[in-house]
Write a protein that holds these residues in place. Structure first.
Motif, PDB file in Angstrom:
ATOM      1  N   ILE A 133       9.832 -14.125 -35.581  1.00 20.57           N
ATOM      2  CA  ILE A 133      11.028 -13.541 -36.183  1.00 20.57           C
ATOM      3  C   ILE A 133      11.516 -12.367 -35.341  1.00 20.57           C
ATOM      4  O   ILE A 133      10.759 -11.788 -34.570  1.00 20.57           O
ATOM      5  N   TYR A 134      12.781 -12.017 -35.520  1.00 23.34           N
ATOM      6  CA  TYR A 134      13.371 -10.942 -34.721  1.00 23.34           C
ATOM      7  C   TYR A 134      13.211  -9.606 -35.454  1.00 23.34           C
ATOM      8  O   TYR A 134      12.907  -9.589 -36.654  1.00 23.34           O
ATOM      9  N   LYS A 192      19.870 -16.352 -35.730  1.00 23.70           N
ATOM     10  CA  LYS A 192      19.210 -15.323 -34.931  1.00 23.70           C
ATOM     11  C   LYS A 192      17.754 -15.689 -34.675  1.00 23.70           C
ATOM     12  O   LYS A 192      17.189 -15.293 -33.669  1.00 23.70           O
ATOM     13  N   THR A 193      17.141 -16.408 -35.617  1.00 15.42           N
ATOM     14  CA  THR A 193      15.725 -16.719 -35.461  1.00 15.42           C
ATOM     15  C   THR A 193      15.502 -17.884 -34.507  1.00 15.42           C
ATOM     16  O   THR A 193      14.658 -17.808 -33.625  1.00 15.42           O
ATOM     17  N   ASP A 236      17.700  -7.927 -42.839  1.00 12.99           N
ATOM     18  CA  ASP A 236      18.684  -8.982 -43.076  1.00 12.99           C
ATOM     19  C   ASP A 236      18.355  -9.756 -44.345  1.00 12.99           C
ATOM     20  O   ASP A 236      19.243 -10.076 -45.143  1.00 12.99           O
ATOM     21  N   CYS A 237      17.060 -10.050 -44.530  1.00 11.65           N
ATOM     22  CA  CYS A 237      16.662 -10.804 -45.716  1.00 11.65           C
ATOM     23  C   CYS A 237      16.985 -10.022 -46.983  1.00 11.65           C
ATOM     24  O   CYS A 237      17.493 -10.579 -47.957  1.00 11.65           O
ATOM     25  N   PHE A 297      14.739  -8.679 -38.994  1.00  8.49           N
ATOM     26  CA  PHE A 297      14.669  -9.822 -39.912  1.00  8.49           C
ATOM     27  C   PHE A 297      14.532  -9.386 -41.371  1.00  8.49           C
ATOM     28  O   PHE A 297      15.254  -9.857 -42.257  1.00  8.49           O
ATOM     29  N   ILE A 350      20.974 -15.543 -40.264  1.00 10.04           N
ATOM     30  CA  ILE A 350      19.549 -15.224 -40.103  1.00 10.04           C
ATOM     31  C   ILE A 350      18.857 -16.362 -39.354  1.00 10.04           C
ATOM     32  O   ILE A 350      18.109 -16.139 -38.402  1.00 10.04           O
TER      33      ILE A 350
END
Lengths: 381, 348
Positions: free
Chosen positions: A174-175, A154-155, A181-182, A178, A151
């Protein structure tokens, strides 16, 4: 100890003390810490920690950098929870300049810091288990930590050292996926924690090894300036997220976990460890609440291009996974800080080690050190 | 097979040499398989793949490891006691290899069919302690010394419950000859000693004593082979690697080899005494000298796998807890079982 002395005097059975050098290159000193241990057989008579093997002149470096340039150096202090380190410093500079960061930034910062807290506690519990001889939970945690790191990757591109928080906001937004994913991380963390609870934490051998050793009474902990899970393990509900209520933490519902002495005495190694296990769950709760209502908006406050705080000084502290991390920043009105002093929780927590490990066995000493959860990058700075 | 070889080549030095070498021929491939099993099983337990690059699914990994160890520099520390330091690994290996002399691999192959098999096993398996102490002391390293001292204390303590468990079986079987003990357990698997051995329905009374006895012996052997949760002599987290901290290259490989060989020895004793040895579990199905070897190795390997499984699951005990377990838990259990079996032998 007194018992040993009686044996020596009454039966004239003289034993020699053995001075063993544990570290700086040793599998379980969690870095380049050197412990000078005086042993009487298997019993620890004295411990003298020698630090400084990883000293990198952070404070002097900070004086030569502009305010935003200090952030990457802050990353390298506690390299396991870099996001939390950045937050403390960045918040200090913002306080100094009187900047109000947007709500969205605060939410993302909270999520990032909590994800990082989970990652840190995973390593802490994993290495603690490793010190106790259990290798398997270690790899379970490292497998899951990978999800958190991706994560971050990616950020902001970094997996360990992020340089993500900046004065007045964040470096990147953020993507799109996000939030998903979290939530996936939260689910996985809960699964693994339940598994590790059965496999390691409630294991009879593990309880025998960790309960009733390294007892840190609350008053000793406070006198030594301990903070974080170390102090909470002794039953003191001192959590800066609640005490100071900085950022947007008052909006979230979470508990401050404290040790209760469930299997042994209050403040033993097991308690400190279980506080970390439970804090992961609390962090999961915070993340769940936070990702649901991230506000829209910009990820950077409107700040001047050149960060130039007015003359003044500030002490800003946050709750990092290890404890209270504070930065004392003095500004002389220039582009570079006049002085940055870091109050590192690992360093302060480590100072109590000789106090709580005397009279236990050599194998216990390693476990007590593991339960303090130090990162040498932060101890030596 | 012993007789076959004697007939074929005659009762001379060459025959004896061949008989001596056969266990070694078994031991080398066994060690490679066991190392691979350790790597792969630990990997599966820990949700990873394990070695995958050397050969298909990494099956050549143990060979690569051996080659690596052979190529490494063989360091002798400057202040070490050279002679003791150099012979210690071989002393340990001698101890574990000597035990193969009485292991009954099959109904027609046991290197030496002596009447005091169990006694001999106890004697030579204690021999490894000398090597461990030698290595730990000669290394001139505090960690090694600690490891060696712990190891000696541990092995001596655990030998007692282990030996009493063996003694109980001797009382029960009335012989120390391993081959005879195996023959007693022939037939279906309920004739194995762990299930009370052959006999009338009265044997149901001793099954509750036999199973704890087998477990006691198994736990004691985990400690004797220095495996987790009793790997205190080589506790990585405090003693780096205990008595073999200073060893490298081929000498380290010998320690490693001896450890795996010891694992097999204790598994083989457990198999012989409790799990029917070379007997097929299904009466005459797949019974015979060659099948005997098959069953024996399979059962022993199963016990080795159990040891590996335990190693990757549980944490390590502390020195005093280890002693507590030995003297206050295992010893009383084994003594009670010993008396129960003795009583049964007297009455039935």
């Amino acid at each position: 100890m007194s018992e040993l002395r009686t044996i020596e005097t009454e039966y004239s059975l003289l034993t020699d003390r053995l001075r063993v050098n544990v570290g700086p290159q040793h599998p379980s000193t969690h870095g380049v810490l050197r412990l000078e241990v005086v042993l009487d057989g298997e019993i620890v008579v004295d411990v003298i920690p020698h630090i400084g093997y990883l000293h990198r002149c952070f404070e002097k470096h900070a004086e030569a950098m502009t305010y935003p340039q200090v952030v990457p150096y802050v990353d390298r202090m506690d390299y396991i929870s870099s996001m939390n380190n950045e937050w403390s410093y960045v918040m200090g500079v913002e306080k100094l300049m009187d900047i109000k960061v947007p709500e969205r930034v605060e939410f993302i910062r909270v999520i990032m810091a909590e994800l990082n807290r989970i990652a840190n506690h995973q390593i802490a519990v994993a290495t603690f288990g490793l010190d106790a001889g259990a290798f398997t939970p270690f790899l379970y945690f490292f497998r899951d930590r990978e999800m958190i790191l991706s994560i971050f990757e990616k950020t902001c591109g970094g997996r360990l050292l992020y340089n993500y928080f900046t004065v007045g906001g964040l470096n990147y937004d953020i993507y799109p996926t996000f939030v998903d994913d979290c939530l996936a991380v939260v689910k996985k963390v809960r699964e693994t924690n339940a598994e590790v609870m059965e496999l390691l934490i409630k294991n009879k051998i593990f309880i025998d090894r960790t309960a009733n050793i390294g007892i840190l009474p609350a008053d000793v902990g406070i006198n030594f300036g301990c903070s974080g899970p170390m102090l909470r393990g002794s039953g003191v509900p001192f959590d800066l997220r609640r005490v100071d209520n900085y950022s947007v933490y008052e909006k979230f519902d979470f508990e401050v976990c404290v040790g209760k002495g469930e299997v042994g005495s209050l403040g033993d190694c097991w308690d400190r460890n279980i506080v970390r296990m439970r804090e992961m769950e609390e962090s999961c709760k915070i993340i769940e609440q936070a990702v649901k209502n991230i506000p829209d908006g910009d990820v950077k406050a409107a700040i001047p291009k050149r960060v130039k705080p007015p003359v003044g000084e500030v002490y800003c502290r946050t709750e990092t996974p290890k404890g209270e991390l504070g930065y004392y920043i003095v500004s002389d009105g220039g582009l570079k800080p006049y002085r940055v002093k870091g109050r590192a929780p690992s360093f302060v927590n480590l100072s109590v080690l000789p106090e709580i490990s005397k009279g236990y066995m050599f194998a216990d000493l390693i476990l007590i050190l593991g339960s303090v959860d130090i990162v040498l990058g932060e101890v030596d700075r | 097979m012993e007789k076959f070889l004697v007939d074929l080549i005659g009762d001379n030095l060459i025959t004896i040499l061949i008989i001596c070498v056969i266990p070694l021929l078994f031991l080398l491939p066994y060690a490679l398989v066991a190392i691979l099993a350790e790597l792969k099983i630990s990997a599966w337990i820990q949700d990873r793949l394990g070695p995958m690059r050397t050969g298909p699914w990494g099956i050549l990994q143990p060979i690569a490891e051996v080659v690596k160890l052979l190529q490494k520099e063989d360091i002798t520390p400057a202040n070490a006691s050279k002679l003791l330091f150099n012979i210690a690994p071989y002393v340990i290996f001698t101890g574990s290899y000597a035990a193969f002399a009485v292991i009954p691999f099959s109904s027609s192959f046991v290197p030496s069919n002596i009447n005091i098999g169990i006694f001999y096993l106890l004697a030579v398996s204690a021999f490894a302690v000398v090597g461990i102490l030698m290595g730990g002391w000669a290394s001139n390293n505090k960690y090694s010394l600690y490891g060696a001292i712990r190891s000696v204390a541990q092995i001596i303590s655990y030998e007692i419950p282990g030996a009493i468990a063996l003694l109980a079986i001797v009382t029960f079987a009335g012989t120390m000859n391993l081959q005879l003990i195996n023959q007693m357990q022939s037939g279906w698997f309920w004739n194995w000693f762990i299930f009370g051995g052959p006999g009338s329905a009265y044997k149901l009374f001793i099954i509750p004593f036999m199973i704890p006895l087998a477990l006691t012996y198994f736990i004691a052997t985990l400690a004797e082979t220095n495996r987790t949760p009793f790997d205190i002599p080589e506790a990585e987290s405090e003693l780096v690697s205990g008595y073999h901290t200073e060893y490298s290259g081929m000498k380290f490989a010998m320690f490693f080899f001896a450890e795996y060989s010891n694992m097999f020895i204790v598994a083989a004793i457990l198999t012989t005494l409790f799990l029917g040895g070379w007997n097929s579990p299904f009466n005459n199905f797949m019974q015979g000298p060659w099948w005997g070897a098959f069953w024996f190795i399979t059962k022993s390997f199963f016990v080795v796998l159990l040891q590996i499984w335990i190693r990757w699951t549980v944490p390590r005990l502390r020195v005093d807890q280890l002693m507590y377990l030995s003297w206050k838990v295992l010893l009383p259990i084994s003594i009670v079982c010993f008396f129960a079996l003795g009583l049964y032998r007297m009455l039935v």
